[in-house]
Design a protein around this motif. Structure first.
Motif, PDB file in Angstrom:
ATOM      1  N   ARG A  83       0.830  -1.203   0.000  1.00 49.62           N
ATOM      2  CA  ARG A  83       0.000   0.000   0.000  1.00 49.62           C
ATOM      3  C   ARG A  83       0.871   1.263   0.000  1.00 49.62           C
ATOM      4  O   ARG A  83       0.582   2.224  -0.706  1.00 49.62           O
ATOM      5  CB  ARG A  83      -0.917   0.010   1.223  1.00 49.62           C
ATOM      6  N   ASP A  84       1.923   1.246   0.817  1.00 50.83           N
ATOM      7  CA  ASP A  84       2.784   2.421   0.903  1.00 50.83           C
ATOM      8  C   ASP A  84       3.501   2.681  -0.412  1.00 50.83           C
ATOM      9  O   ASP A  84       3.657   3.832  -0.834  1.00 50.83           O
ATOM     10  CB  ASP A  84       3.801   2.251   2.036  1.00 50.83           C
ATOM     11  N   LEU A  85       3.957   1.610  -1.073  1.00 54.79           N
ATOM     12  CA  LEU A  85       4.610   1.775  -2.361  1.00 54.79           C
ATOM     13  C   LEU A  85       3.638   2.320  -3.400  1.00 54.79           C
ATOM     14  O   LEU A  85       3.977   3.198  -4.191  1.00 54.79           O
ATOM     15  CB  LEU A  85       5.192   0.438  -2.837  1.00 54.79           C
ATOM     16  N   ALA A  86       2.409   1.802  -3.376  1.00 53.71           N
ATOM     17  CA  ALA A  86       1.395   2.293  -4.315  1.00 53.71           C
ATOM     18  C   ALA A  86       1.097   3.762  -4.065  1.00 53.71           C
ATOM     19  O   ALA A  86       0.938   4.551  -4.999  1.00 53.71           O
ATOM     20  CB  ALA A  86       0.119   1.462  -4.186  1.00 53.71           C
ATOM     21  N   GLY A  87       1.049   4.144  -2.775  1.00 54.06           N
ATOM     22  CA  GLY A  87       0.790   5.538  -2.441  1.00 54.06           C
ATOM     23  C   GLY A  87       1.925   6.445  -2.850  1.00 54.06           C
ATOM     24  O   GLY A  87       1.724   7.608  -3.209  1.00 54.06           O
ATOM     25  N   THR A  88       3.169   5.938  -2.811  1.00 56.64           N
ATOM     26  CA  THR A  88       4.318   6.732  -3.222  1.00 56.64           C
ATOM     27  C   THR A  88       4.326   6.941  -4.730  1.00 56.64           C
ATOM     28  O   THR A  88       4.614   8.032  -5.228  1.00 56.64           O
ATOM     29  CB  THR A  88       5.622   6.040  -2.785  1.00 56.64           C
ATOM     30  N   LEU A  89       3.976   5.891  -5.457  1.00 52.03           N
ATOM     31  CA  LEU A  89       3.974   5.989  -6.916  1.00 52.03           C
ATOM     32  C   LEU A  89       2.823   6.851  -7.420  1.00 52.03           C
ATOM     33  O   LEU A  89       2.957   7.562  -8.413  1.00 52.03           O
ATOM     34  CB  LEU A  89       3.877   4.578  -7.519  1.00 52.03           C
ATOM     35  N   ASP A  90       1.682   6.801  -6.726  1.00 52.86           N
ATOM     36  CA  ASP A  90       0.523   7.593  -7.139  1.00 52.86           C
ATOM     37  C   ASP A  90      -0.265   7.983  -5.887  1.00 52.86           C
ATOM     38  O   ASP A  90      -1.164   7.254  -5.465  1.00 52.86           O
ATOM     39  CB  ASP A  90      -0.361   6.794  -8.099  1.00 52.86           C
ATOM     40  N   PRO A  91       0.049   9.134  -5.272  1.00 52.20           N
ATOM     41  CA  PRO A  91      -0.611   9.526  -4.019  1.00 52.20           C
ATOM     42  C   PRO A  91      -2.127   9.612  -4.131  1.00 52.20           C
ATOM     43  O   PRO A  91      -2.831   9.383  -3.152  1.00 52.20           O
ATOM     44  CB  PRO A  91      -0.001  10.908  -3.729  1.00 52.20           C
ATOM     45  N   ASP A  92      -2.634   9.916  -5.313  1.00 56.50           N
ATOM     46  CA  ASP A  92      -4.088  10.067  -5.464  1.00 56.50           C
ATOM     47  C   ASP A  92      -4.822   8.737  -5.440  1.00 56.50           C
ATOM     48  O   ASP A  92      -6.054   8.710  -5.322  1.00 56.50           O
ATOM     49  CB  ASP A  92      -4.421  10.800  -6.770  1.00 56.50           C
ATOM     50  N   ALA A 272       4.432  13.771  14.089  1.00 53.85           N
ATOM     51  CA  ALA A 272       5.155  14.798  13.347  1.00 53.85           C
ATOM     52  C   ALA A 272       6.633  14.477  13.179  1.00 53.85           C
ATOM     53  O   ALA A 272       7.320  15.109  12.370  1.00 53.85           O
ATOM     54  CB  ALA A 272       4.998  16.142  14.047  1.00 53.85           C
ATOM     55  N   ASP A 273       7.121  13.492  13.939  1.00 55.67           N
ATOM     56  CA  ASP A 273       8.533  13.135  13.829  1.00 55.67           C
ATOM     57  C   ASP A 273       8.767  12.041  12.799  1.00 55.67           C
ATOM     58  O   ASP A 273       9.877  11.512  12.700  1.00 55.67           O
ATOM     59  CB  ASP A 273       9.070  12.701  15.195  1.00 55.67           C
ATOM     60  N   ARG A 274       7.737  11.702  12.027  1.00 48.24           N
ATOM     61  CA  ARG A 274       7.875  10.691  10.982  1.00 48.24           C
ATOM     62  C   ARG A 274       7.323  11.257   9.679  1.00 48.24           C
ATOM     63  O   ARG A 274       6.429  12.092   9.692  1.00 48.24           O
ATOM     64  CB  ARG A 274       7.100   9.413  11.338  1.00 48.24           C
ATOM     65  N   ARG A 275       7.836  10.762   8.593  1.00 44.09           N
ATOM     66  CA  ARG A 275       7.332  11.207   7.290  1.00 44.09           C
ATOM     67  C   ARG A 275       6.055  10.420   6.958  1.00 44.09           C
ATOM     68  O   ARG A 275       6.045   9.188   6.976  1.00 44.09           O
ATOM     69  CB  ARG A 275       8.374  10.977   6.201  1.00 44.09           C
ATOM     70  N   LEU A 276       4.998  11.135   6.666  1.00 43.11           N
ATOM     71  CA  LEU A 276       3.769  10.494   6.230  1.00 43.11           C
ATOM     72  C   LEU A 276       3.932   9.964   4.812  1.00 43.11           C
ATOM     73  O   LEU A 276       4.726  10.479   4.020  1.00 43.11           O
ATOM     74  CB  LEU A 276       2.602  11.491   6.257  1.00 43.11           C
ATOM     75  N   THR A 277       3.167   8.943   4.480  1.00 39.39           N
ATOM     76  CA  THR A 277       3.138   8.507   3.095  1.00 39.39           C
ATOM     77  C   THR A 277       2.546   9.630   2.245  1.00 39.39           C
ATOM     78  O   THR A 277       1.786  10.469   2.746  1.00 39.39           O
ATOM     79  CB  THR A 277       2.278   7.245   2.924  1.00 39.39           C
ATOM     80  N   PRO A 278       2.886   9.687   0.963  1.00 39.31           N
ATOM     81  CA  PRO A 278       2.323  10.746   0.121  1.00 39.31           C
ATOM     82  C   PRO A 278       0.803  10.796   0.144  1.00 39.31           C
ATOM     83  O   PRO A 278       0.209  11.874   0.135  1.00 39.31           O
ATOM     84  CB  PRO A 278       2.857  10.397  -1.274  1.00 39.31           C
ATOM     85  N   ALA A 279       0.144   9.634   0.195  1.00 43.27           N
ATOM     86  CA  ALA A 279      -1.316   9.619   0.227  1.00 43.27           C
ATOM     87  C   ALA A 279      -1.838  10.231   1.523  1.00 43.27           C
ATOM     88  O   ALA A 279      -2.792  11.031   1.519  1.00 43.27           O
ATOM     89  CB  ALA A 279      -1.829   8.190   0.070  1.00 43.27           C
ATOM     90  N   ALA A 280      -1.225   9.868   2.664  1.00 40.34           N
ATOM     91  CA  ALA A 280      -1.656  10.422   3.951  1.00 40.34           C
ATOM     92  C   ALA A 280      -1.361  11.912   4.021  1.00 40.34           C
ATOM     93  O   ALA A 280      -2.156  12.689   4.565  1.00 40.34           O
ATOM     94  CB  ALA A 280      -0.962   9.695   5.100  1.00 40.34           C
ATOM     95  N   ASP A 281      -0.234  12.329   3.450  1.00 41.69           N
ATOM     96  CA  ASP A 281       0.107  13.749   3.446  1.00 41.69           C
ATOM     97  C   ASP A 281      -0.895  14.538   2.605  1.00 41.69           C
ATOM     98  O   ASP A 281      -1.300  15.649   2.967  1.00 41.69           O
ATOM     99  CB  ASP A 281       1.522  13.934   2.913  1.00 41.69           C
ATOM    100  N   ARG A 282      -1.309  13.963   1.483  1.00 43.18           N
ATOM    101  CA  ARG A 282      -2.302  14.628   0.632  1.00 43.18           C
ATOM    102  C   ARG A 282      -3.634  14.749   1.361  1.00 43.18           C
ATOM    103  O   ARG A 282      -4.305  15.776   1.298  1.00 43.18           O
ATOM    104  CB  ARG A 282      -2.465  13.850  -0.668  1.00 43.18           C
TER     105      ARG A 282
END
Length: 294
Positions: A83-92, A272-282
């Protein structure tokens, strides 16, 4: 040399759940002989008998129980990686793991999810409905990325306030206070009080309000759901304290409180001390831009 694969572990988990080869095979969409061979292959690879067979089906022995625990963790971690890899490749079109309080299940959560779906129709949201202390533990463990909780939260957690909810004293119909325009917590000293159990964030807020008013409530009923608290008060089993939006669902009468801090601020929190996945950040950025939710 054979190697145990993720799909083999899914087969073990299905056997552990269904305790019958035929039922587990049907759940996996495979055949009974294929699943039986899978079990034999995994047992040979691990060098241990994991399930006992009898006329009623298959049952994990102690070694099987140990293996199933590990299999569950490995499968969950693998699925999370996908899931995390999919979110990184396409956050939407990625997946967001969102935890939320029970008391938001029928109000704030549906509104936020509706808005997110409108903007990001391919974004997938996995929901976890649970008490505040459990969702914070899930954030710490990485099981959830974002949480809708009451706050504000302190570091290492980030925080976006979304909604301020005034609290009201609720009484049954016909109660001696029902006709008043406002009430104080001292007005219900000595009355049966219905509330949330200790350990919940809302109970901490209630206890702090009573302590500031110099009143010790006589708690007679505790239930971990604010809608049920309102129902019990409506049935004449005591008085209670709930966010205003719960007032009246079961005929209760709500009175605004003369008490400083008689409100609950709910919002979105994350580590806040961890990087969110692109999908979660969006998701977070969108909800922050849409706030406040009235």
């Amino acid at each position: 040399m054979s190697v145990v694969q993720i799909e083999d572990l899914r087969g073990l988990l299905a056997l552990g759940e269904h305790r019958h080869v035929t039922e587990a095979a049907a759940a996996l969409g495979t055949s009974q002989p294929t699943l039986s061979r899978l079990l034999s292959r995994v047992e040979a690879e691990l060098g241990a008998r994991l399930f006992e067979r009898d006329a009623k089906g298959v049952h994990p022995n102690p070694l099987g129980d140990l293996t199933l625990l590990a299999a569950k963790e490995l499968v969950e971690r693998y699925d999370r990686l996908r899931r995390d890899l999919a979110g990184t490749l396409d956050p939407d079109s990625g997946t967001v793991r969102l935890a939320f309080l029970d008391s938001m299940a029928t109000s704030l959560v549906p509104r936020i999810l509706h808005d997110v779906r409108e903007r990001f129709p391919r974004l997938r949201v996995e929901l976890r409905q649970e008490p505040g202390h459990e969702m914070m533990a899930d954030l710490d463990a990485g099981v959830a990325e974002l949480a809708l909780n009451w706050g504000p939260q302190r570091p290492p957690y980030g925080w976006i306030a979304l909604q301020t909810q005034a609290l009201a004293l609720i009484v049954p119909p016909g109660h001696r206070l029902a006709g008043r325009p406002r009430a104080r917590l001292a007005d219900v000293a000595g009355e049966d009080f219905v509330t949330i159990p200790r350990g919940y964030g809302f109970r901490t807020l209630v206890d702090d309000l009573f302590a500031a008013a110099g009143v010790t409530p006589r708690v007679t009923l505790e239930i971990g759901d604010l809608a049920t608290v309102e129902s019990l008060v409506g049935a004449g089993l005591g008085v209670g304290l709930v966010p205003e939006r719960f007032v009246g669902a079961s005929g209760t009468v709500g009175l605004p409180l003369n008490a400083p801090g008689a409100e609950r601020v709910v919002g979105l929190t994350w580590r806040a001390d961890r990087r969110l996945t692109p999908a979660a950040d969006r998701f977070r950025e969108f909800v922050a831009g849409a706030a406040p939710y009235r």
